[in-house]
Write a protein that holds these residues in place. Structure first.
Motif, PDB file in Angstrom:
ATOM      1  N   LEU A   1       0.806  -1.214   0.000  1.00 40.76           N
ATOM      2  CA  LEU A   1       0.000   0.000   0.000  1.00 40.76           C
ATOM      3  C   LEU A   1       0.843   1.270   0.000  1.00 40.76           C
ATOM      4  N   LEU A   2       2.157   1.143   0.051  1.00 44.40           N
ATOM      5  CA  LEU A   2       3.017   2.325   0.005  1.00 44.40           C
ATOM      6  C   LEU A   2       3.132   2.828  -1.426  1.00 44.40           C
ATOM      7  N   HIS A   3       3.343   4.121  -1.580  1.00 39.06           N
ATOM      8  CA  HIS A   3       3.515   4.692  -2.912  1.00 39.06           C
ATOM      9  C   HIS A   3       4.886   4.329  -3.462  1.00 39.06           C
ATOM     10  N   ALA A   4       4.944   4.170  -4.757  1.00 40.31           N
ATOM     11  CA  ALA A   4       6.215   3.909  -5.424  1.00 40.31           C
ATOM     12  C   ALA A   4       7.024   5.203  -5.473  1.00 40.31           C
ATOM     13  N   GLU A   5       8.326   5.062  -5.597  1.00 37.01           N
ATOM     14  CA  GLU A   5       9.171   6.252  -5.722  1.00 37.01           C
ATOM     15  C   GLU A   5       8.914   6.902  -7.065  1.00 37.01           C
ATOM     16  N   TRP A   6       9.006   8.230  -7.106  1.00 35.24           N
ATOM     17  CA  TRP A   6       8.773   8.985  -8.328  1.00 35.24           C
ATOM     18  C   TRP A   6      10.064   9.054  -9.124  1.00 35.24           C
ATOM     19  N   HIS A   7      10.007   8.592 -10.366  1.00 36.64           N
ATOM     20  CA  HIS A   7      11.167   8.631 -11.247  1.00 36.64           C
ATOM     21  C   HIS A   7      10.930   9.561 -12.424  1.00 36.64           C
ATOM     22  N   GLY A   8       9.921  10.409 -12.337  1.00 32.79           N
ATOM     23  CA  GLY A   8       9.586  11.309 -13.423  1.00 32.79           C
ATOM     24  C   GLY A   8       8.588  10.669 -14.373  1.00 32.79           C
ATOM     25  N   LEU A   9       8.121  11.465 -15.304  1.00 32.43           N
ATOM     26  CA  LEU A   9       7.158  10.975 -16.283  1.00 32.43           C
ATOM     27  C   LEU A   9       7.893  10.169 -17.350  1.00 32.43           C
ATOM     28  N   MET A  10       7.445   8.960 -17.551  1.00 31.51           N
ATOM     29  CA  MET A  10       8.060   8.079 -18.540  1.00 31.51           C
ATOM     30  C   MET A  10       7.097   7.873 -19.702  1.00 31.51           C
ATOM     31  N   LEU A  11       7.601   7.376 -20.804  1.00 31.60           N
ATOM     32  CA  LEU A  11       6.770   7.103 -21.965  1.00 31.60           C
ATOM     33  C   LEU A  11       5.685   6.086 -21.635  1.00 31.60           C
ATOM     34  N   THR A  12       5.988   5.123 -20.797  1.00 29.35           N
ATOM     35  CA  THR A  12       5.009   4.097 -20.448  1.00 29.35           C
ATOM     36  C   THR A  12       3.847   4.656 -19.632  1.00 29.35           C
ATOM     37  N   ASP A  13       4.019   5.817 -18.997  1.00 30.57           N
ATOM     38  CA  ASP A  13       2.934   6.445 -18.251  1.00 30.57           C
ATOM     39  C   ASP A  13       1.862   7.016 -19.172  1.00 30.57           C
ATOM     40  N   LEU A  14       2.158   7.144 -20.448  1.00 32.46           N
ATOM     41  CA  LEU A  14       1.224   7.745 -21.391  1.00 32.46           C
ATOM     42  C   LEU A  14       0.436   6.719 -22.191  1.00 32.46           C
ATOM     43  N   ILE A  15       0.717   5.442 -22.019  1.00 32.29           N
ATOM     44  CA  ILE A  15       0.054   4.408 -22.814  1.00 32.29           C
ATOM     45  C   ILE A  15      -1.443   4.353 -22.520  1.00 32.29           C
ATOM     46  N   PHE A  16      -1.837   4.287 -21.255  1.00 26.52           N
ATOM     47  CA  PHE A  16      -3.263   4.181 -20.931  1.00 26.52           C
ATOM     48  C   PHE A  16      -4.034   5.444 -21.312  1.00 26.52           C
ATOM     49  N   PRO A  17      -3.550   6.665 -21.029  1.00 24.68           N
ATOM     50  CA  PRO A  17      -4.293   7.843 -21.505  1.00 24.68           C
ATOM     51  C   PRO A  17      -4.421   7.892 -23.030  1.00 24.68           C
ATOM     52  N   PHE A  18      -3.375   7.481 -23.755  1.00 26.25           N
ATOM     53  CA  PHE A  18      -3.451   7.447 -25.205  1.00 26.25           C
ATOM     54  C   PHE A  18      -4.478   6.413 -25.667  1.00 26.25           C
ATOM     55  N   PHE A  19      -4.528   5.280 -24.997  1.00 27.11           N
ATOM     56  CA  PHE A  19      -5.518   4.250 -25.312  1.00 27.11           C
ATOM     57  C   PHE A  19      -6.930   4.795 -25.121  1.00 27.11           C
ATOM     58  N   LEU A  20      -7.185   5.503 -24.017  1.00 26.69           N
ATOM     59  CA  LEU A  20      -8.514   6.077 -23.792  1.00 26.69           C
ATOM     60  C   LEU A  20      -8.861   7.113 -24.853  1.00 26.69           C
TER      61      LEU A  20
END
Length: 50
Positions: A17-36
């Motif tokens: 349940l802990l948050h993951a460390e932030w490594h900045g915005l990656m290309l893979t972070d845009l896959i689901f919004p692009f799909f929608l």
């Protein structure tokens, strides 16, 4: 609700349940919004055909 309430001491937190460390915005972070976006465009084209 026991899993999402504040633990009182952060050393006793259920680790998934802990948050993951932030490594900045990656290309893979845009896959689901692009799909929608593509699904929305496709639905618009579909209803134009009907």
């Amino acid at each position: 609700m026991n899993l999402v309430n504040p633990p009182g001491d952060w050393s006793y937190v259920y680790s998934p349940l802990l948050h993951a460390e932030w490594h900045g915005l990656m290309l893979t972070d845009l896959i689901f919004p692009f799909f929608l976006f593509i699904v929305g465009i496709s639905i618009g084209y579909f209803f134009k055909l009907i």
